[in-house]
Write an enzyme that holds these catalytic residues in place. Structure first.
Site, PDB file in Angstrom:
ATOM      1  N   LYS A 105       0.866  -1.199   0.000  1.00 33.72           N
ATOM      2  CA  LYS A 105       0.000   0.000   0.000  1.00 33.72           C
ATOM      3  C   LYS A 105       0.888   1.229   0.000  1.00 33.72           C
ATOM      4  O   LYS A 105       2.041   1.179   0.434  1.00 33.72           O
ATOM      5  CB  LYS A 105      -0.890   0.030   1.247  1.00 33.72           C
ATOM      6  CG  LYS A 105      -2.149   0.856   1.059  1.00 33.72           C
ATOM      7  CD  LYS A 105      -3.204   0.103   0.281  1.00 33.72           C
ATOM      8  CE  LYS A 105      -4.408   0.959  -0.023  1.00 33.72           C
ATOM      9  NZ  LYS A 105      -5.514   0.138  -0.547  1.00 33.72           N
ATOM     10  N   THR A 189     -14.494  -2.826  -8.058  1.00 35.99           N
ATOM     11  CA  THR A 189     -14.682  -2.920  -6.609  1.00 35.99           C
ATOM     12  C   THR A 189     -16.176  -2.921  -6.284  1.00 35.99           C
ATOM     13  O   THR A 189     -16.656  -3.764  -5.513  1.00 35.99           O
ATOM     14  CB  THR A 189     -13.955  -1.760  -5.899  1.00 35.99           C
ATOM     15  OG1 THR A 189     -12.579  -1.805  -6.301  1.00 35.99           O
ATOM     16  CG2 THR A 189     -14.057  -1.868  -4.404  1.00 35.99           C
ATOM     17  N   ASN A 220     -15.702   6.106  -6.100  1.00 34.98           N
ATOM     18  CA  ASN A 220     -15.620   5.026  -7.076  1.00 34.98           C
ATOM     19  C   ASN A 220     -16.369   3.784  -6.579  1.00 34.98           C
ATOM     20  O   ASN A 220     -17.271   3.272  -7.252  1.00 34.98           O
ATOM     21  CB  ASN A 220     -14.119   4.719  -7.329  1.00 34.98           C
ATOM     22  CG  ASN A 220     -13.920   3.526  -8.232  1.00 34.98           C
ATOM     23  OD1 ASN A 220     -14.628   2.520  -8.137  1.00 34.98           O
ATOM     24  ND2 ASN A 220     -12.959   3.601  -9.123  1.00 34.98           N
ATOM     25  N   SER A 360      -7.548  -5.926 -11.042  1.00 37.45           N
ATOM     26  CA  SER A 360      -6.168  -5.433 -11.159  1.00 37.45           C
ATOM     27  C   SER A 360      -5.253  -6.584 -11.564  1.00 37.45           C
ATOM     28  O   SER A 360      -4.356  -6.423 -12.395  1.00 37.45           O
ATOM     29  CB  SER A 360      -5.680  -4.848  -9.833  1.00 37.45           C
ATOM     30  OG  SER A 360      -6.006  -3.492  -9.756  1.00 37.45           O
TER      31      SER A 360
HETATM   32  P1  NAD Z   1     -12.923   7.630  -3.745  1.00 38.93           P
HETATM   33  O1  NAD Z   1     -11.884   8.642  -3.530  1.00 38.93           O
HETATM   34  O2  NAD Z   1     -13.399   7.382  -5.123  1.00 38.93           O
HETATM   35  O3  NAD Z   1     -14.203   7.968  -2.851  1.00 38.93           O
HETATM   36  C1  NAD Z   1     -14.127   8.208  -1.485  1.00 38.93           C
HETATM   37  C2  NAD Z   1     -15.504   8.686  -1.026  1.00 38.93           C
HETATM   38  O4  NAD Z   1     -15.510   8.795   0.388  1.00 38.93           O
HETATM   39  C3  NAD Z   1     -15.882  10.059  -1.570  1.00 38.93           C
HETATM   40  O5  NAD Z   1     -17.260  10.070  -1.870  1.00 38.93           O
HETATM   41  C4  NAD Z   1     -15.623  10.984  -0.375  1.00 38.93           C
HETATM   42  O6  NAD Z   1     -16.427  12.142  -0.423  1.00 38.93           O
HETATM   43  C5  NAD Z   1     -16.021  10.068   0.747  1.00 38.93           C
HETATM   44  N1  NAD Z   1     -15.441  10.474   2.026  1.00 38.93           N
HETATM   45  C6  NAD Z   1     -14.197  10.928   2.276  1.00 38.93           C
HETATM   46  N2  NAD Z   1     -14.087  11.241   3.591  1.00 38.93           N
HETATM   47  C7  NAD Z   1     -15.277  10.948   4.148  1.00 38.93           C
HETATM   48  C8  NAD Z   1     -15.794  11.036   5.465  1.00 38.93           C
HETATM   49  N3  NAD Z   1     -15.037  11.483   6.470  1.00 38.93           N
HETATM   50  N4  NAD Z   1     -17.086  10.634   5.677  1.00 38.93           N
HETATM   51  C9  NAD Z   1     -17.835  10.169   4.660  1.00 38.93           C
HETATM   52  N5  NAD Z   1     -17.409  10.073   3.406  1.00 38.93           N
HETATM   53  C10 NAD Z   1     -16.143  10.459   3.163  1.00 38.93           C
HETATM   54  O7  NAD Z   1     -12.369   6.310  -3.057  1.00 38.93           O
HETATM   55  P2  NAD Z   1     -12.761   4.792  -3.351  1.00 38.93           P
HETATM   56  O8  NAD Z   1     -11.762   4.263  -4.286  1.00 38.93           O
HETATM   57  O9  NAD Z   1     -14.228   4.696  -3.639  1.00 38.93           O
HETATM   58  O10 NAD Z   1     -12.439   4.140  -1.923  1.00 38.93           O
HETATM   59  C11 NAD Z   1     -13.398   4.110  -0.880  1.00 38.93           C
HETATM   60  C12 NAD Z   1     -13.045   2.974   0.076  1.00 38.93           C
HETATM   61  O11 NAD Z   1     -13.014   1.757  -0.666  1.00 38.93           O
HETATM   62  C13 NAD Z   1     -11.661   3.102   0.724  1.00 38.93           C
HETATM   63  O12 NAD Z   1     -11.702   2.542   2.016  1.00 38.93           O
HETATM   64  C14 NAD Z   1     -10.788   2.253  -0.174  1.00 38.93           C
HETATM   65  O13 NAD Z   1      -9.618   1.795   0.488  1.00 38.93           O
HETATM   66  C15 NAD Z   1     -11.755   1.128  -0.471  1.00 38.93           C
HETATM   67  N6  NAD Z   1     -11.396   0.344  -1.664  1.00 38.93           N
HETATM   68  C16 NAD Z   1     -11.262   0.939  -2.881  1.00 38.93           C
HETATM   69  C17 NAD Z   1     -10.899   0.146  -3.967  1.00 38.93           C
HETATM   70  C18 NAD Z   1     -10.777   0.718  -5.360  1.00 38.93           C
HETATM   71  O14 NAD Z   1     -10.533  -0.069  -6.286  1.00 38.93           O
HETATM   72  N7  NAD Z   1     -10.961   1.986  -5.573  1.00 38.93           N
HETATM   73  C19 NAD Z   1     -10.679  -1.222  -3.803  1.00 38.93           C
HETATM   74  C20 NAD Z   1     -10.860  -1.786  -2.542  1.00 38.93           C
HETATM   75  C21 NAD Z   1     -11.216  -0.994  -1.474  1.00 38.93           C
END
Ligand code: NAD
Length: 435
Positions: A105, A189, A220, A360
């Site tokens: 990470k 995801t 996302n 991925s």
């Molecule tokens: P992203 O940046 O696309 O979206 C993050 C979202 O969370 C946004 O809508 C943001 O406004 C919101 N957010 C941020 N801070 C916040 C808070 N304090 N309270 C409420 N909402 C808040 O990110 P993502 O890729 O969708 O990732 C979201 C989660 O999913 C993370 O924990 C990430 O590790 C996990 N994840 C993502 C992937 C991937 O492929 N993108 C894969 C596995 C896990």
């Protein structure tokens, strides 16, 4: 009382489950600390000519099952402990779904929304310059995470190739399609979480029309799972982002919300000025806070933002009967037992959000083959991998009377145990007489 840091919390969960499941202490020992953590300071020229310095991390947690794999996060709250915890979870996630990767990470301590597009590009390239010796297609392969996306992965892959003076698309996944990205990676995801919930729905006899869902985080992962659930007939009654949330008892039009929010986004869809809170002016919705969303009377709660949002302070107010962990680590380990006691079924992150890393892996395979798969091929294979992992985890949970989290950890740890044992453990090197 002060909370333990997220890495200490992740290790205490690992130790507890490992001990309950009689996993060899040698294996748990090997997972107590990462193989390496690189810490760098990134100098980045701002648009006004000044140089700012950003702290950056890359953690290679384990490569027992293959090269390390894991996203890069741009967020002001990034810490070394957080990066390490996320890298440990990546190790377990790749193992539970049976793909040949270890866990890694990365992160940068930055509020990316305060930067211009050019500054984000320079920051992304600076990250790769600082980490070029520790990442690589056979060493450690980054991908997107919170506040990073395909465009940023494209800049990073380009910078890596400039340093190597050779094409190396398999160094990074989640790239734009034009630069060797995989079809279906952007949705993977959310789609994976949706498929896992569908498998669970079959087991639990859930009917989509009678299932109310709340989603924290509309990025996302969260917005995609929401749209797929709406398409399948589920009633998504609440969603939120960093600015707050909206609730409608009769259900929200998630697809319309997504479109409206995207229209306010810069940088190819990540940094949106608008919020879900300002998107529904015409529809009858109630504004709610992120804390209120978690405590709504719904059937399925999907935390899809950041870690640690459910702990002892609110666990007794959670009213959902299923928590689908799309975020990494949204439940702190202190709340595991209480959720079990209360009969709340938690589908753990290492299974629920594994769709992203599975595709991925597909992207990495396609890059190495030099041959791109079609979208139906990607979706079919994703479904195959996740259905198998779900069955396996469900089987361990039923067979050993364990929570799904414990069953997923045990499935992953047994796979890691077999790989580590194949290199030789104490048992192999010391004969039964102890010589
Ligand atoms: P992203 O940046 O696309 O979206 C993050 C979202 O969370 C946004 O809508 C943001 O406004 C919101 N957010 C941020 N801070 C916040 C808070 N304090 N309270 C409420 N909402 C808040 O990110 P993502 O890729 O969708 O990732 C979201 C989660 O999913 C993370 O924990 C990430 O590790 C996990 N994840 C993502 C992937 C991937 O492929 N993108 C894969 C596995 C896990």
């Amino acid at each position: 009382m002060e909370r333990p840091d997220v890495f200490v919390d992740a290790i205490s969960r690992l130790e507890r489950i490992g001990e309950q499941a009689a996993i060899s202490p040698e294996i748990i020992d090997s997972l107590r600390a990462p193989r390496s953590v690189h810490i760098a300071t990134l100098p980045v020229r701002m648009d006004d000519g000044a140089t700012r310095y950003f702290q950056a991390f890359r953690c290679r947690y384990s490569d027992a099952l293959g090269p390390a794999k894991g996203g890069i996060r741009f967020h002001p709250g990034v810490t070394k402990a957080e990066v390490q915890a996320l890298a440990l979870w990546m190790t377990l996630k790749c193992a539970v779904v049976g793909i040949p990767f270890g866990g890694g990470k990365g992160g940068v301590v930055v509020d990316p929304k305060s930067l211009s597009r050019l500054e984000v590009e320079r920051l992304s390239r600076a990250y790769v310059r600082a980490m070029a010796d520790v990442i690589g297609p056979d060493r450690d392969i980054p991908a997107p995470d919170v506040y990073t996306n395909a465009r940023i992965m494209g800049w990073m892959a380009d910078e890596y190739e400039a340093i190597q003076r050779a094409k190396a698309p398999s160094v990074i996944t989640g790239k734009p399609i034009e630069l060797g990205g995989s079809l279906g990676r952007d949705e993977a995801t959310g789609r994976g979480a949706f498929l896992v919930l569908q498998d669970l729905a079959k087991r639990r006899g859930l009917s989509p029309a009678d299932t109310r869902v709340a989603i924290q985080g509309f990025g996302n992962a969260g917005s995609r799972v929401g749209r797929l659930l709406q398409e399948a007939g589920y009633r998504v009654v609440a969603v939120s982002d960093s600015k707050g949330g909206v609730f409608a008892k009769a259900g929200l039009d998630v697809e319309a919300l997504h479109r409206e929010k995207q229209s306010t986004c810069g940088l190819g869809g990540i940094y949106c000025e608008g919020s879900v809170c300002s998107c529904c002016r015409s529809a009858p919705v109630e504004q709610i806070t992120n804390a209120e969303l978690l405590e709504l009377d719904v059937d399925v709660l999907i935390p899809a933002a950041l870690e640690g949002v459910i702990g002892t302070e609110n666990v007794d107010r959670i009213r959902a009967s299923i928590v689908l962990e799309v975020a990494n680590g949204p439940v702190r380990s202190e709340a595991d037992a209480r959720l079990d006691e209360r009969g709340i079924l938690v589908v753990p992150d290492i299974l629920a959000n594994a769709g992203g890393v599975v595709v991925s892996y597909f992207e990495w395979v396609q890059n190495r083959q030099g041959y791109a798969w079609t979208l139906p091929e990607v979706r079919d294979r994703l479904q195959g991998v996740l259905a198998k992992a779900f069955e396996e985890v469900w089987g361990v949970a039923e067979g050993d009377n364990r929570s799904l989290r414990s069953a997923a950890y045990v499935t992953a740890l047994r796979r890691l145990e077999a790989a580590i044992a194949a290199q030789g453990t104490r048992e192999y090197f010391v004969d039964p007489a102890g010589h």
